[in-house]
Design a protein around this motif. Sequence first.
Motif, PDB file in Angstrom:
ATOM      1  N   THR A 190     -28.981  14.208 -58.542  1.00  0.00           N
ATOM      2  CA  THR A 190     -27.791  14.671 -57.829  1.00  0.00           C
ATOM      3  C   THR A 190     -27.541  13.827 -56.588  1.00  0.00           C
ATOM      4  OG1 THR A 190     -29.180  16.301 -56.724  1.00  0.00           O
ATOM      5  CG2 THR A 190     -27.859  17.089 -58.568  1.00  0.00           C
ATOM      6  N   GLN A 191     -26.279  13.691 -56.286  1.00  0.00           N
ATOM      7  CA  GLN A 191     -25.866  12.938 -55.098  1.00  0.00           C
ATOM      8  C   GLN A 191     -26.142  13.769 -53.852  1.00  0.00           C
ATOM      9  OE1 GLN A 191     -24.771   9.838 -55.013  1.00  0.00           O
ATOM     10  NE2 GLN A 191     -24.377   9.809 -52.831  1.00  0.00           N
ATOM     11  N   LEU A 192     -26.817  13.198 -52.887  1.00  0.00           N
ATOM     12  CA  LEU A 192     -27.104  13.886 -51.634  1.00  0.00           C
ATOM     13  C   LEU A 192     -25.963  13.656 -50.655  1.00  0.00           C
ATOM     14  CD1 LEU A 192     -30.849  12.880 -51.123  1.00  0.00           C
ATOM     15  CD2 LEU A 192     -29.982  15.094 -51.890  1.00  0.00           C
ATOM     16  N   GLU A 193     -25.548  14.735 -49.978  1.00  0.00           N
ATOM     17  CA  GLU A 193     -24.531  14.548 -48.952  1.00  0.00           C
ATOM     18  C   GLU A 193     -25.209  14.268 -47.611  1.00  0.00           C
ATOM     19  OE1 GLU A 193     -22.177  18.020 -47.504  1.00  0.00           O
ATOM     20  OE2 GLU A 193     -23.335  19.136 -48.971  1.00  0.00           O
ATOM     21  N   LYS A 194     -24.471  13.641 -46.738  1.00  0.00           N
ATOM     22  CA  LYS A 194     -25.003  13.259 -45.431  1.00  0.00           C
ATOM     23  C   LYS A 194     -25.441  14.489 -44.646  1.00  0.00           C
ATOM     24  CE  LYS A 194     -24.288  10.084 -41.665  1.00  0.00           C
ATOM     25  NZ  LYS A 194     -23.568   8.891 -41.256  1.00  0.00           N
TER      26      LYS A 194
ATOM     27  N   LEU B 190     -27.713   8.308 -45.181  1.00  0.00           N
ATOM     28  CA  LEU B 190     -27.531   9.722 -45.497  1.00  0.00           C
ATOM     29  C   LEU B 190     -27.915  10.627 -44.338  1.00  0.00           C
ATOM     30  CD1 LEU B 190     -28.827   9.762 -49.179  1.00  0.00           C
ATOM     31  CD2 LEU B 190     -26.462  10.079 -48.399  1.00  0.00           C
TER      32      LEU B 190
ATOM     33  N   PHE C  17     -24.823  19.627 -42.801  1.00  0.00           N
ATOM     34  CA  PHE C  17     -24.355  18.822 -43.917  1.00  0.00           C
ATOM     35  C   PHE C  17     -22.912  18.388 -43.681  1.00  0.00           C
ATOM     36  CE2 PHE C  17     -27.701  21.462 -45.894  1.00  0.00           C
ATOM     37  CZ  PHE C  17     -28.493  20.446 -46.405  1.00  0.00           C
ATOM     38  N   ALA C  18     -22.484  17.386 -44.406  1.00  0.00           N
ATOM     39  CA  ALA C  18     -21.123  16.857 -44.268  1.00  0.00           C
ATOM     40  C   ALA C  18     -20.062  17.932 -44.491  1.00  0.00           C
ATOM     41  CB  ALA C  18     -20.917  15.698 -45.238  1.00  0.00           C
ATOM     42  N   ASP C  19     -20.387  18.939 -45.312  1.00  0.00           N
ATOM     43  CA  ASP C  19     -19.409  20.010 -45.568  1.00  0.00           C
ATOM     44  C   ASP C  19     -19.378  21.066 -44.467  1.00  0.00           C
ATOM     45  OD1 ASP C  19     -21.629  21.671 -45.955  1.00  0.00           O
ATOM     46  OD2 ASP C  19     -21.211  22.055 -48.064  1.00  0.00           O
TER      47      ASP C  19
ATOM     48  N   ARG D  84     -33.558  12.527 -47.718  1.00  0.00           N
ATOM     49  CA  ARG D  84     -32.537  11.519 -47.417  1.00  0.00           C
ATOM     50  C   ARG D  84     -33.141  10.230 -46.860  1.00  0.00           C
ATOM     51  NH1 ARG D  84     -30.716  16.196 -47.958  1.00  0.00           N
ATOM     52  NH2 ARG D  84     -28.549  16.616 -48.532  1.00  0.00           N
TER      53      ARG D  84
END
Length: 136
Positions: free
Chosen positions: A2-6, A33, A64-66, A82
């Motif tokens: 899975t892609q890790l978000e920053k 990241l 997280f970025a979100d 990360r």
Amino acid sequence: MTQLEKLTLFYDGACPLCQAEILFLSGRNQANLLGFVDINSELFDPQKVGVSCEAALAAMYGQFADGTLIQGVSVFPEAYRRADLPRLAWLFSRKPLQPFFKLAYLFFAKNRHAISSLLGPAALRLVKSNSASSSQ
């Protein structure tokens, strides 16, 4: 995979051990990241983050970025993942070890300046010398 978000880490820049950890992680941040914000700097905006300076000094926070916030021991496996440190990420994410890590982290967070005055300068020198020798 899975892609890790920053993940942005909020740290106490006045704490030598905290500085050493951030310097270590930043040296391993090849995938970009991780972001780093010293809570004692003008870059830390409590309103925007949703965490007061006092709360950020009492516990490690990551965002997280979100916009999702995490705090305390749960920040470490995410940061290590990360920073491409899978063994540390695995270790810090083990459920049976969580009570120990939480107690140890609470003790450290409350006493980080006293602990840092003893161990911080040596840790900072070690990380700086390792990062200098790896960049040559």
